[in-house]
Design a protein around this motif. Sequence first.
Motif, PDB file in Angstrom:
ATOM      1  N   GLY A   1       0.785  -1.236   0.000  1.00  0.00           N
ATOM      2  CA  GLY A   1       0.000   0.000   0.000  1.00  0.00           C
ATOM      3  C   GLY A   1       0.810   1.276   0.000  1.00  0.00           C
ATOM      4  O   GLY A   1       0.250   2.368   0.217  1.00  0.00           O
ATOM      5  N   TYR A   2       2.122   1.185  -0.231  1.00  0.00           N
ATOM      6  CA  TYR A   2       2.968   2.377  -0.257  1.00  0.00           C
ATOM      7  C   TYR A   2       3.209   2.856  -1.683  1.00  0.00           C
ATOM      8  O   TYR A   2       3.243   2.054  -2.623  1.00  0.00           O
ATOM      9  CB  TYR A   2       4.324   2.090   0.396  1.00  0.00           C
ATOM     10  N   GLU A   3       3.410   4.163  -1.821  1.00  0.00           N
ATOM     11  CA  GLU A   3       3.766   4.737  -3.115  1.00  0.00           C
ATOM     12  C   GLU A   3       5.282   4.782  -3.276  1.00  0.00           C
ATOM     13  O   GLU A   3       6.025   4.905  -2.294  1.00  0.00           O
ATOM     14  CB  GLU A   3       3.230   6.169  -3.241  1.00  0.00           C
ATOM     15  N   VAL A   4       5.708   4.696  -4.519  1.00  0.00           N
ATOM     16  CA  VAL A   4       7.103   4.905  -4.892  1.00  0.00           C
ATOM     17  C   VAL A   4       7.123   6.162  -5.751  1.00  0.00           C
ATOM     18  O   VAL A   4       6.287   6.309  -6.654  1.00  0.00           O
ATOM     19  CB  VAL A   4       7.653   3.705  -5.695  1.00  0.00           C
ATOM     20  N   VAL A   5       8.038   7.097  -5.473  1.00  0.00           N
ATOM     21  CA  VAL A   5       8.021   8.372  -6.205  1.00  0.00           C
ATOM     22  C   VAL A   5       9.411   8.758  -6.703  1.00  0.00           C
ATOM     23  O   VAL A   5      10.430   8.267  -6.215  1.00  0.00           O
ATOM     24  CB  VAL A   5       7.456   9.521  -5.327  1.00  0.00           C
ATOM     25  N   VAL A   6       9.405   9.651  -7.691  1.00  0.00           N
ATOM     26  CA  VAL A   6      10.625  10.280  -8.224  1.00  0.00           C
ATOM     27  C   VAL A   6      10.489  11.784  -7.980  1.00  0.00           C
ATOM     28  O   VAL A   6       9.444  12.363  -8.284  1.00  0.00           O
ATOM     29  CB  VAL A   6      10.777   9.981  -9.732  1.00  0.00           C
ATOM     30  N   PRO A   7      11.517  12.447  -7.433  1.00  0.00           N
ATOM     31  CA  PRO A   7      11.429  13.881  -7.136  1.00  0.00           C
ATOM     32  C   PRO A   7      11.605  14.745  -8.374  1.00  0.00           C
ATOM     33  O   PRO A   7      12.148  14.301  -9.394  1.00  0.00           O
ATOM     34  CB  PRO A   7      12.598  14.102  -6.177  1.00  0.00           C
ATOM     35  N   ASN A   8      11.161  15.976  -8.268  1.00  0.00           N
ATOM     36  CA  ASN A   8      11.403  16.962  -9.312  1.00  0.00           C
ATOM     37  C   ASN A   8      12.880  17.382  -9.244  1.00  0.00           C
ATOM     38  O   ASN A   8      13.364  17.798  -8.206  1.00  0.00           O
ATOM     39  CB  ASN A   8      10.498  18.173  -9.102  1.00  0.00           C
ATOM     40  N   GLN A   9      13.580  17.216 -10.367  1.00  0.00           N
ATOM     41  CA  GLN A   9      14.989  17.608 -10.434  1.00  0.00           C
ATOM     42  C   GLN A   9      15.233  18.606 -11.570  1.00  0.00           C
ATOM     43  O   GLN A   9      16.309  18.637 -12.184  1.00  0.00           O
ATOM     44  CB  GLN A   9      15.877  16.376 -10.652  1.00  0.00           C
ATOM     45  N   ALA A  10      14.223  19.444 -11.839  1.00  0.00           N
ATOM     46  CA  ALA A  10      14.329  20.405 -12.940  1.00  0.00           C
ATOM     47  C   ALA A  10      15.488  21.372 -12.712  1.00  0.00           C
ATOM     48  O   ALA A  10      16.197  21.744 -13.650  1.00  0.00           O
ATOM     49  CB  ALA A  10      13.018  21.172 -13.104  1.00  0.00           C
ATOM     50  N   LYS A  11      15.698  21.785 -11.457  1.00  0.00           N
ATOM     51  CA  LYS A  11      16.760  22.764 -11.172  1.00  0.00           C
ATOM     52  C   LYS A  11      18.131  22.113 -11.160  1.00  0.00           C
ATOM     53  O   LYS A  11      19.112  22.717 -11.592  1.00  0.00           O
ATOM     54  CB  LYS A  11      16.489  23.446  -9.823  1.00  0.00           C
ATOM     55  N   ASP A  12      18.213  20.916 -10.644  1.00  0.00           N
ATOM     56  CA  ASP A  12      19.506  20.230 -10.603  1.00  0.00           C
ATOM     57  C   ASP A  12      19.299  18.749 -10.326  1.00  0.00           C
ATOM     58  O   ASP A  12      18.327  18.350  -9.699  1.00  0.00           O
ATOM     59  CB  ASP A  12      20.400  20.833  -9.511  1.00  0.00           C
ATOM     60  N   PHE A  13      20.251  17.942 -10.786  1.00  0.00           N
ATOM     61  CA  PHE A  13      20.165  16.495 -10.593  1.00  0.00           C
ATOM     62  C   PHE A  13      20.674  16.131  -9.197  1.00  0.00           C
ATOM     63  O   PHE A  13      21.466  16.852  -8.594  1.00  0.00           O
ATOM     64  CB  PHE A  13      20.970  15.761 -11.674  1.00  0.00           C
ATOM     65  N   TRP A  14      20.218  14.996  -8.692  1.00  0.00           N
ATOM     66  CA  TRP A  14      20.626  14.540  -7.362  1.00  0.00           C
ATOM     67  C   TRP A  14      21.883  13.680  -7.398  1.00  0.00           C
ATOM     68  O   TRP A  14      22.674  13.690  -6.465  1.00  0.00           O
ATOM     69  CB  TRP A  14      19.501  13.716  -6.724  1.00  0.00           C
ATOM     70  N   CYS A  15      22.050  12.881  -8.466  1.00  0.00           N
ATOM     71  CA  CYS A  15      23.106  11.862  -8.482  1.00  0.00           C
ATOM     72  C   CYS A  15      23.878  11.839  -9.797  1.00  0.00           C
ATOM     73  O   CYS A  15      23.316  12.088 -10.863  1.00  0.00           O
ATOM     74  CB  CYS A  15      22.507  10.460  -8.290  1.00  0.00           C
ATOM     75  N   ILE A  16      25.164  11.500  -9.667  1.00  0.00           N
ATOM     76  CA  ILE A  16      25.983  11.122 -10.813  1.00  0.00           C
ATOM     77  C   ILE A  16      26.209   9.616 -10.701  1.00  0.00           C
ATOM     78  O   ILE A  16      26.603   9.120  -9.644  1.00  0.00           O
ATOM     79  CB  ILE A  16      27.344  11.850 -10.804  1.00  0.00           C
ATOM     80  N   HIS A  17      25.942   8.907 -11.798  1.00  0.00           N
ATOM     81  CA  HIS A  17      26.154   7.461 -11.806  1.00  0.00           C
ATOM     82  C   HIS A  17      27.309   7.164 -12.753  1.00  0.00           C
ATOM     83  O   HIS A  17      27.336   7.692 -13.870  1.00  0.00           O
ATOM     84  CB  HIS A  17      24.879   6.744 -12.262  1.00  0.00           C
ATOM     85  N   CYS A  18      28.249   6.336 -12.311  1.00  0.00           N
ATOM     86  CA  CYS A  18      29.470   6.084 -13.083  1.00  0.00           C
ATOM     87  C   CYS A  18      29.651   4.611 -13.419  1.00  0.00           C
ATOM     88  O   CYS A  18      30.690   4.012 -13.102  1.00  0.00           O
ATOM     89  CB  CYS A  18      30.683   6.583 -12.307  1.00  0.00           C
ATOM     90  N   PRO A  19      28.668   3.983 -14.064  1.00  0.00           N
ATOM     91  CA  PRO A  19      28.811   2.562 -14.391  1.00  0.00           C
ATOM     92  C   PRO A  19      29.667   2.365 -15.633  1.00  0.00           C
ATOM     93  O   PRO A  19      29.705   3.229 -16.515  1.00  0.00           O
ATOM     94  CB  PRO A  19      27.372   2.124 -14.663  1.00  0.00           C
TER      95      PRO A  19
END
Length: 235
Positions: free
Chosen positions: A189-207
């Motif tokens: 019964g829980y929601e999964v969400v993605v935040p608004n990142q229009a101003k800036d990104f949260w993460c750099i991924h280096c795979p």
Amino acid sequence: MMTEQLTRPLDAHKVAFITCVNDAHWYDECRLYLEALHLPAGMTAEYLPVRGAASMCAGYNEAMMRSEAKYKVYLHQDTLVVNKRLVADLLAIFADAAIGAVGVIGCRSLPRSGVWWDGLRTYGRVLHACEPESVVDSHCREPEGAYQAVEAVDGLFIATQVDLRWREDLFTGWHLYDTSECMEMQRHGYEVVVPNQAKDFWCIHCPKEKPLAASYKKYQKIFLQEYGAELHPEV
């Protein structure tokens, strides 16, 4: 079968950063960024690297049981969190008790394949640095408000405020564990969400760029056997 939700008391003034580690260099870099994050007044942080895990789910369950932090951030060793206000931003989103998990990129509705990036409407943003001097801003749709409810997010970064066991009974490797956990959140019964990142990104991924492992298909089949009847793909 639905995974269990753990109901032990948790510390609402603590955030745990949990990472399965097999490369000390990458984890050291990841940890530098985590230790540079601003913590709101009264909040503390702990860092839980898991070495030698049999699978991503097994490693995450082991660390989950070791931590009494209400807020847990599960992230890859090659994910660099650049949003210094991360913890405050998560607390603002988690003020809604209906939200169980937050990711940085994912899809509104899973397609029949169960693979989130095949979805018609993807949301979120991640800066990908796969090769030296090659950086790609993977920018999907932005939520209209502070965040967007989605069906699945990518495992490079998943923050939670409830403890649901990861399905190590099904996902004994390194694939689909993330989409499975999102489905388990929704089963409870829980929601999964993605935040608004229009101003800036949260993460750099280096795979490292590499083809999908042969075992991916195996876990995709397991995923669809377990959750296929619950998917409602957009057409």
